[in-house]
Design a protein around this motif. Structure first.
Motif, PDB file in Angstrom:
ATOM      1  N   UNK A 148    -126.613 -24.701  22.792  1.00  0.00           N
ATOM      2  CA  UNK A 148    -127.646 -25.208  23.678  1.00  0.00           C
ATOM      3  C   UNK A 148    -128.533 -26.158  22.889  1.00  0.00           C
ATOM      4  N   UNK A 149    -129.663 -26.533  23.447  1.00  0.00           N
ATOM      5  CA  UNK A 149    -130.541 -27.514  22.824  1.00  0.00           C
ATOM      6  C   UNK A 149    -131.120 -27.018  21.508  1.00  0.00           C
ATOM      7  N   UNK A 150    -131.325 -25.722  21.362  1.00  0.00           N
ATOM      8  CA  UNK A 150    -131.921 -25.148  20.154  1.00  0.00           C
ATOM      9  C   UNK A 150    -130.880 -24.575  19.198  1.00  0.00           C
ATOM     10  N   UNK A 151    -129.660 -25.055  19.263  1.00  0.00           N
ATOM     11  CA  UNK A 151    -128.568 -24.554  18.421  1.00  0.00           C
ATOM     12  C   UNK A 151    -128.839 -24.785  16.943  1.00  0.00           C
ATOM     13  N   UNK A 152    -129.568 -25.828  16.597  1.00  0.00           N
ATOM     14  CA  UNK A 152    -129.841 -26.127  15.198  1.00  0.00           C
ATOM     15  C   UNK A 152    -130.724 -25.064  14.542  1.00  0.00           C
ATOM     16  N   UNK A 153    -131.408 -24.247  15.333  1.00  0.00           N
ATOM     17  CA  UNK A 153    -132.286 -23.217  14.792  1.00  0.00           C
ATOM     18  C   UNK A 153    -131.559 -21.909  14.505  1.00  0.00           C
ATOM     19  N   UNK A 179    -123.313 -24.365   8.065  1.00  0.00           N
ATOM     20  CA  UNK A 179    -122.119 -23.573   7.773  1.00  0.00           C
ATOM     21  C   UNK A 179    -120.892 -24.202   8.419  1.00  0.00           C
ATOM     22  N   UNK A 180    -121.066 -24.779   9.603  1.00  0.00           N
ATOM     23  CA  UNK A 180    -119.944 -25.445  10.268  1.00  0.00           C
ATOM     24  C   UNK A 180    -119.553 -26.742   9.552  1.00  0.00           C
ATOM     25  N   UNK A 181    -120.485 -27.373   8.850  1.00  0.00           N
ATOM     26  CA  UNK A 181    -120.174 -28.597   8.120  1.00  0.00           C
ATOM     27  C   UNK A 181    -119.422 -28.327   6.814  1.00  0.00           C
ATOM     28  N   UNK A 211    -114.008 -28.907   2.247  1.00  0.00           N
ATOM     29  CA  UNK A 211    -112.602 -28.599   1.984  1.00  0.00           C
ATOM     30  C   UNK A 211    -111.718 -29.789   2.319  1.00  0.00           C
ATOM     31  N   UNK A 212    -111.986 -30.431   3.447  1.00  0.00           N
ATOM     32  CA  UNK A 212    -111.187 -31.594   3.849  1.00  0.00           C
ATOM     33  C   UNK A 212    -111.341 -32.721   2.829  1.00  0.00           C
ATOM     34  N   UNK A 213    -112.559 -32.953   2.347  1.00  0.00           N
ATOM     35  CA  UNK A 213    -112.782 -34.018   1.368  1.00  0.00           C
ATOM     36  C   UNK A 213    -112.060 -33.747   0.061  1.00  0.00           C
ATOM     37  N   UNK A 264    -119.571 -38.018   2.734  1.00  0.00           N
ATOM     38  CA  UNK A 264    -120.984 -37.984   3.125  1.00  0.00           C
ATOM     39  C   UNK A 264    -121.264 -36.763   4.000  1.00  0.00           C
ATOM     40  N   UNK A 265    -120.356 -36.467   4.924  1.00  0.00           N
ATOM     41  CA  UNK A 265    -120.522 -35.272   5.749  1.00  0.00           C
ATOM     42  C   UNK A 265    -120.410 -33.995   4.919  1.00  0.00           C
ATOM     43  N   UNK A 266    -119.631 -34.032   3.845  1.00  0.00           N
ATOM     44  CA  UNK A 266    -119.472 -32.856   2.997  1.00  0.00           C
ATOM     45  C   UNK A 266    -120.684 -32.636   2.108  1.00  0.00           C
ATOM     46  N   UNK A 267    -121.380 -33.689   1.751  1.00  0.00           N
ATOM     47  CA  UNK A 267    -122.486 -33.545   0.815  1.00  0.00           C
ATOM     48  C   UNK A 267    -123.743 -33.003   1.505  1.00  0.00           C
ATOM     49  N   UNK A 268    -123.826 -33.106   2.818  1.00  0.00           N
ATOM     50  CA  UNK A 268    -125.008 -32.633   3.552  1.00  0.00           C
ATOM     51  C   UNK A 268    -125.203 -31.129   3.377  1.00  0.00           C
ATOM     52  N   UNK A 269    -124.208 -30.283   3.668  1.00  0.00           N
ATOM     53  CA  UNK A 269    -124.463 -28.848   3.471  1.00  0.00           C
ATOM     54  C   UNK A 269    -124.576 -28.469   1.995  1.00  0.00           C
TER      55      UNK A 269
END
Length: 121
Positions: free
Chosen positions: A8-13, A24-26, A31-33, A55-60
Motif C-alpha cells: 500500500x502507500x505506506x509500504x516503505x515504513x 531487504x527486497x533490493x 546477487x544479480x550484480x 547502482x540498485x545493489x549499492x542502495x541497500x
C-alpha cells in the motif's frame, strides 16, 4: 496473514525484525550484480545494464553499513562512534577508489589516479 496490507502507500515504513522491507527486497540486486559481473561474459550483457544493477545493489548495502555503524556507535563512547562514522561512513567511496586505482594500474592510464586524488581532496 493479512494480504490486504502487503502493498500500500505506506509500504516503505514496514519492517521485519527491524529490517526495512524495501531494502531487504533490493538485496536480490546484489546477487544479480555479482553473478553478472563475474560469471557472465561481457559480450552477453551491456555495460549500462551492469551499471544500473550495481547502482540498485549499492542502495541497500550503504543502508546496512550505516545501520551497523550506528548500532556500534550507540553501544560505545562518543569518540569511538565519531571515529567509526568518519572512517566507515565513506566505505562505498573507498571501495570505488580502490577499484578505480586497480583498473588504472591494469590499463596503464594515469587518469584514474588523478580522478581518485581529486576526489579525495
Amino acid at each position: 496473514m493479512y494480504s490486504h496490507q502487503s502493498v500500500n502507500f505506506y509500504y516503505y515504513k514496514y519492517t521485519i525484525d527491524g529490517v526495512n522491507v524495501i531494502l531487504a527486497n533490493l538485496l536480490i540486486f546484489v546477487i544479480i550484480s555479482i553473478v553478472l559481473g563475474y560469471a557472465v561474459d561481457d559480450s552477453l550483457i551491456d555495460g549500462m545494464t551492469k551499471c544500473i544493477l550495481s547502482v540498485l545493489a549499492i542502495i541497500p548495502l550503504t543502508y546496512y553499513i550505516g545501520m551497523a555503524i550506528t548500532s556500534i556507535s550507540a553501544q560505545s563512547s562518543f569518540a569511538v562512534g565519531a571515529i567509526l562514522n568518519a572512517t566507515f561512513g565513506s566505505m562505498v567511496e573507498v571501495i570505488l577508489f580502490i577499484i578505480m586505482l586497480k583498473k588504472g594500474r591494469d590499463t596503464g592510464q594515469e587518469c584514474y589516479q588523478e580522478l581518485v586524488k581529486s576526489s579525495l581532496t
